[in-house]
Design an enzyme around this catalytic site. Sequence first.
Site, PDB file in Angstrom:
ATOM      1  N   ARG A 154       4.307  11.000  -1.966  1.00  0.00           N
ATOM      2  CA  ARG A 154       4.264  10.756  -0.519  1.00  0.00           C
ATOM      3  C   ARG A 154       5.642  11.038   0.111  1.00  0.00           C
ATOM      4  O   ARG A 154       6.675  10.569  -0.380  1.00  0.00           O
ATOM      5  CB  ARG A 154       3.813   9.322  -0.196  1.00  0.00           C
ATOM      6  CG  ARG A 154       4.856   8.268  -0.485  1.00  0.00           C
ATOM      7  CD  ARG A 154       4.388   6.854  -0.190  1.00  0.00           C
ATOM      8  NE  ARG A 154       4.238   6.556   1.210  1.00  0.00           N
ATOM      9  CZ  ARG A 154       4.456   5.338   1.733  1.00  0.00           C
ATOM     10  NH1 ARG A 154       4.819   4.317   0.963  1.00  0.00           N
ATOM     11  NH2 ARG A 154       4.286   5.126   3.014  1.00  0.00           N
ATOM     12  N   ARG A 170      13.744   3.980  12.040  1.00  0.00           N
ATOM     13  CA  ARG A 170      12.471   4.709  12.120  1.00  0.00           C
ATOM     14  C   ARG A 170      11.680   4.296  13.375  1.00  0.00           C
ATOM     15  O   ARG A 170      12.267   3.782  14.318  1.00  0.00           O
ATOM     16  CB  ARG A 170      11.695   4.515  10.808  1.00  0.00           C
ATOM     17  CG  ARG A 170      12.465   5.101   9.600  1.00  0.00           C
ATOM     18  CD  ARG A 170      11.708   4.969   8.303  1.00  0.00           C
ATOM     19  NE  ARG A 170      10.473   5.769   8.332  1.00  0.00           N
ATOM     20  CZ  ARG A 170       9.515   5.651   7.416  1.00  0.00           C
ATOM     21  NH1 ARG A 170       9.637   4.777   6.422  1.00  0.00           N
ATOM     22  NH2 ARG A 170       8.440   6.413   7.506  1.00  0.00           N
ATOM     23  N   GLU A 192      12.967  -9.411   0.942  1.00  0.00           N
ATOM     24  CA  GLU A 192      12.203  -8.264   1.449  1.00  0.00           C
ATOM     25  C   GLU A 192      12.993  -6.978   1.173  1.00  0.00           C
ATOM     26  O   GLU A 192      14.196  -6.930   1.456  1.00  0.00           O
ATOM     27  CB  GLU A 192      12.015  -8.444   2.962  1.00  0.00           C
ATOM     28  CG  GLU A 192      11.354  -7.274   3.674  1.00  0.00           C
ATOM     29  CD  GLU A 192      11.396  -7.448   5.201  1.00  0.00           C
ATOM     30  OE1 GLU A 192      12.065  -8.389   5.706  1.00  0.00           O
ATOM     31  OE2 GLU A 192      10.775  -6.629   5.883  1.00  0.00           O
ATOM     32  N   HIS A 251      12.920  -2.603   1.521  1.00  0.00           N
ATOM     33  CA  HIS A 251      12.319  -1.332   1.957  1.00  0.00           C
ATOM     34  C   HIS A 251      13.161  -0.193   1.411  1.00  0.00           C
ATOM     35  O   HIS A 251      14.399  -0.224   1.520  1.00  0.00           O
ATOM     36  CB  HIS A 251      12.239  -1.254   3.482  1.00  0.00           C
ATOM     37  CG  HIS A 251      11.386  -2.329   4.041  1.00  0.00           C
ATOM     38  ND1 HIS A 251      10.013  -2.282   3.971  1.00  0.00           N
ATOM     39  CD2 HIS A 251      11.714  -3.509   4.604  1.00  0.00           C
ATOM     40  CE1 HIS A 251       9.520  -3.401   4.495  1.00  0.00           C
ATOM     41  NE2 HIS A 251      10.524  -4.161   4.888  1.00  0.00           N
ATOM     42  N   PRO A 265       0.786  -1.227   0.000  1.00  0.00           N
ATOM     43  CA  PRO A 265       0.000   0.000   0.000  1.00  0.00           C
ATOM     44  C   PRO A 265       0.823   1.285   0.000  1.00  0.00           C
ATOM     45  O   PRO A 265       1.870   1.364   0.652  1.00  0.00           O
ATOM     46  CB  PRO A 265      -0.821  -0.104   1.296  1.00  0.00           C
ATOM     47  CG  PRO A 265      -0.124  -1.104   2.132  1.00  0.00           C
ATOM     48  CD  PRO A 265       0.522  -2.065   1.171  1.00  0.00           C
ATOM     49  N   ASN A 266       0.321   2.233  -0.749  1.00  0.00           N
ATOM     50  CA  ASN A 266       0.861   3.599  -0.840  1.00  0.00           C
ATOM     51  C   ASN A 266       2.148   3.718  -1.651  1.00  0.00           C
ATOM     52  O   ASN A 266       2.627   4.828  -1.870  1.00  0.00           O
ATOM     53  CB  ASN A 266       1.064   4.221   0.562  1.00  0.00           C
ATOM     54  CG  ASN A 266      -0.226   4.272   1.331  1.00  0.00           C
ATOM     55  OD1 ASN A 266      -1.215   4.819   0.838  1.00  0.00           O
ATOM     56  ND2 ASN A 266      -0.266   3.674   2.510  1.00  0.00           N
ATOM     57  N   TYR A 286      11.083   9.034   1.099  1.00  0.00           N
ATOM     58  CA  TYR A 286      11.104   8.067  -0.013  1.00  0.00           C
ATOM     59  C   TYR A 286      11.692   8.624  -1.306  1.00  0.00           C
ATOM     60  O   TYR A 286      11.781   7.903  -2.301  1.00  0.00           O
ATOM     61  CB  TYR A 286       9.678   7.541  -0.261  1.00  0.00           C
ATOM     62  CG  TYR A 286       9.086   6.865   0.951  1.00  0.00           C
ATOM     63  CD1 TYR A 286       9.599   5.646   1.399  1.00  0.00           C
ATOM     64  CD2 TYR A 286       8.043   7.441   1.673  1.00  0.00           C
ATOM     65  CE1 TYR A 286       9.077   5.019   2.521  1.00  0.00           C
ATOM     66  CE2 TYR A 286       7.514   6.827   2.797  1.00  0.00           C
ATOM     67  CZ  TYR A 286       8.036   5.620   3.218  1.00  0.00           C
ATOM     68  OH  TYR A 286       7.528   4.999   4.326  1.00  0.00           O
ATOM     69  N   ALA A 342       3.325  -0.962   4.557  1.00  0.00           N
ATOM     70  CA  ALA A 342       2.806  -1.004   5.931  1.00  0.00           C
ATOM     71  C   ALA A 342       2.405  -2.413   6.365  1.00  0.00           C
ATOM     72  O   ALA A 342       2.445  -2.737   7.560  1.00  0.00           O
ATOM     73  CB  ALA A 342       1.625  -0.048   6.067  1.00  0.00           C
ATOM     74  N   ASN A 352       8.092  -5.705  -1.290  1.00  0.00           N
ATOM     75  CA  ASN A 352       8.051  -4.585  -0.347  1.00  0.00           C
ATOM     76  C   ASN A 352       6.597  -4.505   0.128  1.00  0.00           C
ATOM     77  O   ASN A 352       5.764  -3.898  -0.536  1.00  0.00           O
ATOM     78  CB  ASN A 352       8.483  -3.283  -1.010  1.00  0.00           C
ATOM     79  CG  ASN A 352       8.482  -2.121  -0.015  1.00  0.00           C
ATOM     80  OD1 ASN A 352       7.957  -2.251   1.098  1.00  0.00           O
ATOM     81  ND2 ASN A 352       9.050  -1.001  -0.399  1.00  0.00           N
TER      82      ASN A 352
HETATM   83  C1  DQA Z   1       8.405   1.004   3.421  1.00  0.00           C
HETATM   84  C2  DQA Z   1       8.558   1.205   4.928  1.00  0.00           C
HETATM   85  C3  DQA Z   1       7.245   0.922   5.634  1.00  0.00           C
HETATM   86  O1  DQA Z   1       7.399   1.098   7.037  1.00  0.00           O
HETATM   87  C4  DQA Z   1       6.180   1.881   5.149  1.00  0.00           C
HETATM   88  O2  DQA Z   1       4.936   1.580   5.749  1.00  0.00           O
HETATM   89  C5  DQA Z   1       6.064   1.937   3.669  1.00  0.00           C
HETATM   90  C6  DQA Z   1       7.284   1.849   2.860  1.00  0.00           C
HETATM   91  C7  DQA Z   1       9.700   1.361   2.661  1.00  0.00           C
HETATM   92  O3  DQA Z   1       9.796   0.969   1.490  1.00  0.00           O
HETATM   93  O4  DQA Z   1      10.579   2.033   3.201  1.00  0.00           O
HETATM   94  O5  DQA Z   1       4.991   2.148   3.127  1.00  0.00           O
HETATM   95  O6  DQA Z   1       8.142  -0.368   3.182  1.00  0.00           O
END
Ligand code: DQA
Length: 145
Positions: free
Chosen positions: A17, A106, A97, A99, A9-10, A22, A76, A73
């Site tokens: 964002r 964080r 995985e 990020h 998501p997002n 990011y 959240a 990835n």
């Molecule tokens: C994320 C880190 C997560 O904590 C966050 O909720 C994201 C992006 C990252 O790529 O740094 O949406 O996965």
Amino acid sequence: MKLLVLNGPNLNMLGIREPEVYGSATYAQLCEQIRAHAAILGAQIEIYQSNHEGDLVDKIQAAYGSVDGIVINPAAYTHTSVALLDALKAVGIPAVEVHISDVSKREDFRQISFVRQYCERTIVGHGFAGYLEAMDYLMGAHNES
Ligand code: DQA
């Protein structure tokens, strides 16, 4: 060799964002970089993004028998989803995985990752390059076996 890149998501909002976290590059640019890298590696690539946990579970299940490696990835859902962990365990496909941000530096709630228990590697804080590194790893691991 077929790789599936899954984004939670997002991540479709990249470029808009929280650019201070990011970066300012867009989701479309991320996809372009992944496709270009797949071409260099000679890998088939599928990229999928969803804001819905169940869609991501469905995509992992659909990969069974047709995908050799998953770059994920979960965004959240990293910090909440047992369902994604179970889906990865169910299909047994090697996974990494990724990020974009360095989640280790964080908030406390970002220190938990359910999928980490399954994934062979976790790459954090390398920006978009982390996806490409994950692809390199999966291709290398496949070529060795
Ligand atoms: C994320 C880190 C997560 O904590 C966050 O909720 C994201 C992006 C990252 O790529 O740094 O949406 O996965």
